[in-house]
Design a protein around this motif. Structure first.
Motif, short mmCIF file in Angstrom:
data_model
loop_
_atom_site.label_atom_id
_atom_site.label_comp_id
_atom_site.label_asym_id
_atom_site.label_seq_id
_atom_site.Cartn_x
_atom_site.Cartn_y
_atom_site.Cartn_z
N CYS A 455 21.81 8.26 -27.15
CA CYS A 455 22.96 8.78 -26.42
C CYS A 455 23.36 7.79 -25.33
O CYS A 455 22.53 7.39 -24.52
N CYS A 458 22.63 9.60 -21.76
CA CYS A 458 21.31 9.94 -21.23
C CYS A 458 20.18 9.20 -21.95
O CYS A 458 19.03 9.30 -21.54
N CYS A 474 23.26 14.55 -29.61
CA CYS A 474 22.29 14.05 -28.65
C CYS A 474 21.22 15.13 -28.54
O CYS A 474 21.53 16.29 -28.26
N CYS A 480 21.06 16.32 -20.78
CA CYS A 480 22.04 15.26 -20.98
C CYS A 480 23.24 15.55 -20.07
O CYS A 480 23.86 16.61 -20.18
N GLN A 483 26.41 16.86 -21.74
CA GLN A 483 26.37 18.24 -22.24
C GLN A 483 26.36 19.23 -21.08
O GLN A 483 27.07 20.24 -21.10
ZN LIG Z 1 22.79 12.65 -24.08
#
Ligand SMILES: [Zn+2]
Ligand SMILES: NC(=O)c1ccc[n+]([C@@H]2O[C@H](COP(=O)([O-])OP(=O)(O)OC[C@H]3O[C@@H](n4cnc5c(N)ncnc54)[C@H](O)[C@@H]3O)[C@@H](O)[C@H]2O)c1
Length: 855
Positions: A455, A458, A474, A480, A483
């Motif tokens: 990702c 993150c 992810c 994250c 998100q």
């Molecule tokens: Zn992520």
């Protein structure tokens, strides 16, 4: 203006390009440029020819109506009467000039037809005594390809005309088109089939490989080799409906879905022989022609209107220019034709176009631009979607610089590479779409897109949620920032806790303050300016950047290409050496760039524990705008706190002293205040705020109404589950998928923590239930379940439901045996009233309902 030699040189430069484009467009059906680019080249050539008629000849590409079919490839048919193109204009001024020019020569009160310009393939249908004899494409206007077989496969083209007053022979001109809705369906079907073919071909390859070994063995033994399996061909997807129409119409296979999808609209007439006097008289006007066609069962456009003034023409243009996606077919302009066909004949034709008609072309919906990069973004559920970053272009009313590419398969299907010139398409309010690459523009420097393994936000692994899923996600669902940011926005949204101040921006401060850090780094790495203020500016000054004069510390970072090359950020062409880091970590440090920040939120558990103090040092990246347009420069600013005030006691640049600390901004104060209030909002809102898959406001309301508290909900659900029953089966609007998703959610430790911490911060997961005894108001709907369909005057959808609930009843959306009554308002839903009738449920008018409510 150019002199003759310059004009000639330019003309000679353009002519081969235009010829090549015409050939590609008309013969192969694989355009090498978008229409807008082609149109502008043609316009430029025409302007040169107008200025220097010596450049013009009948052989000029500006004179071409189309192209002759490649010799020998397909059977040709000669049109009885020539098929022309249309003179086109690209602005209202040009159209006005055309109109004023033509009416000057016409009797007063002359009428015109205004028609949509169907974007398809021109067709000439020859009917002899009412029977379809041949169908041909326009070709070069004199003769075209024989496509009779395919025309017969189009259901709306009658093989035999209806009615009886048919001429001995008539040439019906019109447009074959691929309906927009079917176009998308077709491309999807082809893509799905191609994937399947690819899978089967892989099996074929594996089989053949083994077979090769067997056959070597057999050869040694003197035996005949066994036959290899054949790979299947993939089908082609089409770039747009017009391309699909012309590709389909000219292909051999007449059995497929594509050919059966085609449709036709008649919009003109060629030869007319042996018509009765009555018919000939009726067909003396353009409108009369369409009426005759319609009476014979030929499809004509329902959008044609009669106009008799410039005002009416402009009104027609307005109507259709503003509704470009409103018809079932694409149309790229409007055609105006003189109504009286005898006058049409007197006015005649140029070598290319009729003198009595004009096509007003809408601004292009397809343009070309450079695909600079393919990056990925991460959504609320972790879905990672690639998107195209393009050189900004203006298309159909707005500037476009980005477009989603949906998933890696889509990138592959479109066949685009980073660095390609691509076709970008946008029509009306349709989301801009990258159609595909312009292959002719490739020079070998383009590179393939690779889906990152981690990702970009993150560093979590990117993988399909389930094996075989097209979507990649992810896997760091918990923390994250991308998100979490989206989840926090959802918490604040109307359908959840309805916290107005907790939107895109403030959610970003909490969960993803560095959301745009990469964009800012890219800007710096491509020569743009990065502006730092206050403490960040002082830190940059430490790294050697000059502080600007002013009341507050300020540094503007900018790197020349030389510096960027020297620092190892780009190569000499300005291309990034490390597209992932953008600027290598140690270089970031040397430049005094602000380091990445640790977001305040790790999960949404900490949301209600937010304090102003926790936001004090949060900063965020912001694009610099001038007059509403982004300049490409970025700045790094305080997020939830105001600017501090500085004191500059002496003239030295380092001599800044803090005079007044910054304070929490009004927005932040509001966020805190509204979060506090949200703690005691309705239970269903808090359930929605938990971001549980499939559990939206409808299900959450039902659950909250039924159980009154989260604990009761969980207890009941778990008990039913343990007993092997489908949980919440008796709760309307909560099906098994929702129920399971709901209960599963609480099994995850970090989810349970969210609820715990929210509770600890004072969030109440319980609805305050008014004591029925205390309730003063009358409850006329006590125990009733009421469905409202259509509008009830004086109420919104929500307020009518609230009124029912306040009166002791239950408001639901679907009619069932449990329904007490159905309120039939204005424009009711047909299915609900029908169902009520079937089940024999009483129906109340809006007036009856209001009367009962008032009892
Ligand atoms: Zn992520
Ligand atoms: N991209 C390329 O490389 C390339 C190359 C050549 C041509 N072209 C494109 O092809 C077009 C030129 O082709 P064209 O000569 O067909 O001109 P045109 O599409 O501008 O207009 C003429 C045609 O419009 C059609 N039409 C649709 N609705 C109609 C209606 N209601 N009444 C009458 N006619 C109607 C007819 O078939 C007619 O032949 C331009 O749009 C040009 O951009 C593109």
């Amino acid at each position: 203006m150019k002199n003759f030699d310059e004009a000639k040189a330019r003309w000679n430069e353009l002519a081969p390009k235009v010829r090549k484009a015409q050939e590609a467009y008309h013969l192969t059906g694989e355009p090498i440029m978008v229409d807008a680019a082609y149109d502008s080249l043609i316009a430029e050539m025409r302007a040169l020819e107008d200025a220097y008629p010596q450049l013009w000849s009948v052989e000029s590409p500006t004179m071409k109506v189309g192209a002759k079919a490649a010799r020998g490839a397909v059977a040709e048919l000669t049109h009885r009467e020539r098929m022309y193109s249309l003179q086109d204009v690209f602005s209202r001024e040009e159209l006005t000039r055309w109109y004023e020019g033509i009416v000057a020569e016409l009797p007063a009160g002359s009428r015109f037809t205004a028609e949509v310009k169907v974007d398809g393939l021109a067709l000439n249908l020859t009917y002899r005594r009412g029977v379809l004899e041949t169908a041909a494409t326009r070709g070069d206007g004199v003769s075209g390809e024989d496509v009779t077989r395919n025309a017969l496969a189009i259901s709306t083209i009658p093989q035999r005309l209806v009615g009886d007053d048919h001429p001995e022979l008539v040439e019906v001109r019109g447009e074959v088109y691929f309906p927009v809705a079917k176009f998308a369906e077709y491309n999807e079907a082809v893509a799905a089939r191609n994937e399947e073919v690819e899978r089967r071909n892989a099996e074929v390859d594996a089989f053949n490989k083994e077979l090769a070994a067997t056959n070597r063995e057999r050869a040694r033994r003197g035996e005949a080799p066994l036959a290899r399996l054949r790979r299947e061909d993939k089908l082609r997807t089409f770039v747009n409906p017009r391309n699909a129409a012309s590709g389909t119409m000219r292909q051999e296979d007449t059995t497929g879905f594509a050919i059966r999808s085609l449709d036709f609209l008649a919009h003109g007439i060629g030869a007319l022989e042996g018509a009765s006097d009555e018919l000939a008289a009726a067909m003396a006007t353009q409108e009369g022609v369409y009426e005759a066609f319609a009476s014979w069962g030929l499809p004509v456009s329902p959008n044609t209107e009669m106009v008799a003034s410039l005002e009416e023409i402009n009104a027609y243009l307005d109507k259709y220019q503003g509704a470009r996606t409103a018809l079932d077919h694409e149309f790229d302009g409007v055609v105006i034709k003189l109504e009286d066909r005898r006058v049409q004949e007197q006015m005649g034709y140029t070598a290319r176009v009729p003198r009595w008609a004009v096509a007003y072309k809408f601004p292009p919906t397809e343009v070309q631009t450079r695909l600079l990069d393919i990056r990925v973004q991460v959504g609320r559920t972790g879905r990672v979607t690639p998107y195209a970053v393009m050189e900004p272009v203006f298309v159909d009313g707005s500037t476009v610089a980005q477009a989603t590419l949906h998933n890696p398969f889509e990138v592959e299907r479109k066949g685009v590479k980073i660095g390609d010139v691509v076709i970008l398409r946008k029509a009306g309010d349709i989301i801009p779409e990258v159609v595909g690459p312009v292959l002719a523009e490739r020079d070998g420097s383009e590179r393939d897109f690779e889906m990152p393994a981690d990702c970009p936000v993150c560093g979590g692994a990117i993988e399909p949620a389930k094996e075989g899923d097209k979507d990649l996600r992810c896997s760091n669902t918990r923390s994250c920032p991308a998100q979490l940011h989206q989840r926090v926005i959802h918490i604040g949204s109307r359908g959840a806790l309805d916290i107005e101040s907790l939107g895109e921006e403030s959610a970003q401060w909490l969960a993803a303050p560095d959301r745009y850090r990469d964009d800012a780094l890219i800007a710096l790495a491509t020569g743009h300016t990065l502006e730092l203020t206050d403490e960040a500016a002082l830190a940059a000054a430490q790294a050697g950047w000059p502080l600007e004069d002013g009341a507050n510390p300020r540094v503007r970072m900018q790197l020349s290409l030389e510096q960027r090359v020297e620092l190892g950020i780009t190569d000499e062409d300005g291309a990034l050496l490390d597209p992932e880091a953008i600027i290598p970590g140690d270089v970031q440090e040397r430049l005094g760039l602000p380091a990445a920040q640790q977001p305040y939120l790790d999960t949404e558990a900490g949301l209600f524990g937010l304090t102003a103090e926790a936001m004090r040092d949060v900063r965020t990246w912001q694009p610099v705008k001038v007059a509403g347009e982004e300049t490409g420069d970025w700045r790094y600013i305080r997020a939830g706190w105001t600017k501090p005030t500085w004191l500059k006691p002496n003239a030295t640049r380092e001599g800044y002293e803090l005079r007044k600390e910054s304070v929490p901004s009004k927005t932040l104060e509001k966020v805190l205040d509204e979060l506090e209030k949200a703690k005691s909002k309705e239970l269903w809102r808090k359930i929605v705020a938990l971001n549980i898959r499939h559990v939206g406001p409808v299900a959450a309301r039902e659950l909250a109404d039924t159980f009154g508290s989260l604990d009761a909900m969980l207890a009941a659900g778990r008990e039913q589950l343990a007993a092997g029953e489908v949980p919440f089966a008796d709760v309307e609007g909560v099906g098994e998928i929702i129920a399971r998703s709901f209960l599963d959610w609480f099994e995850e430790d970090w989810h349970a923590e969210i609820v715990e911490e929210w509770r600890a911060a004072g969030v109440v997961f319980e609805d305050e239930r008014a004591d029925p005894d205390e309730d003063a108001g009358p409850r006329p709907f006590e125990g009733m379940t009421i469905v409202v369909t259509g509008a009830v005057e004086g109420f919104t959808r929500d307020s009518v439901a609230e009124a029912i609930v306040a009166a002791g009843g239950k408001a639901t959306g679907s009619v069932s045996r449990n329904t007490t009554a159905v309120v039939v308002g204005e424009k009711p839903g047909a299915s609900k009233t029908k169902k009520a009738q079937e089940l024999g449920i009483p129906m109340w008018s809006a007036e009856e309902f209001i009367a009962k409510l008032g009892q």
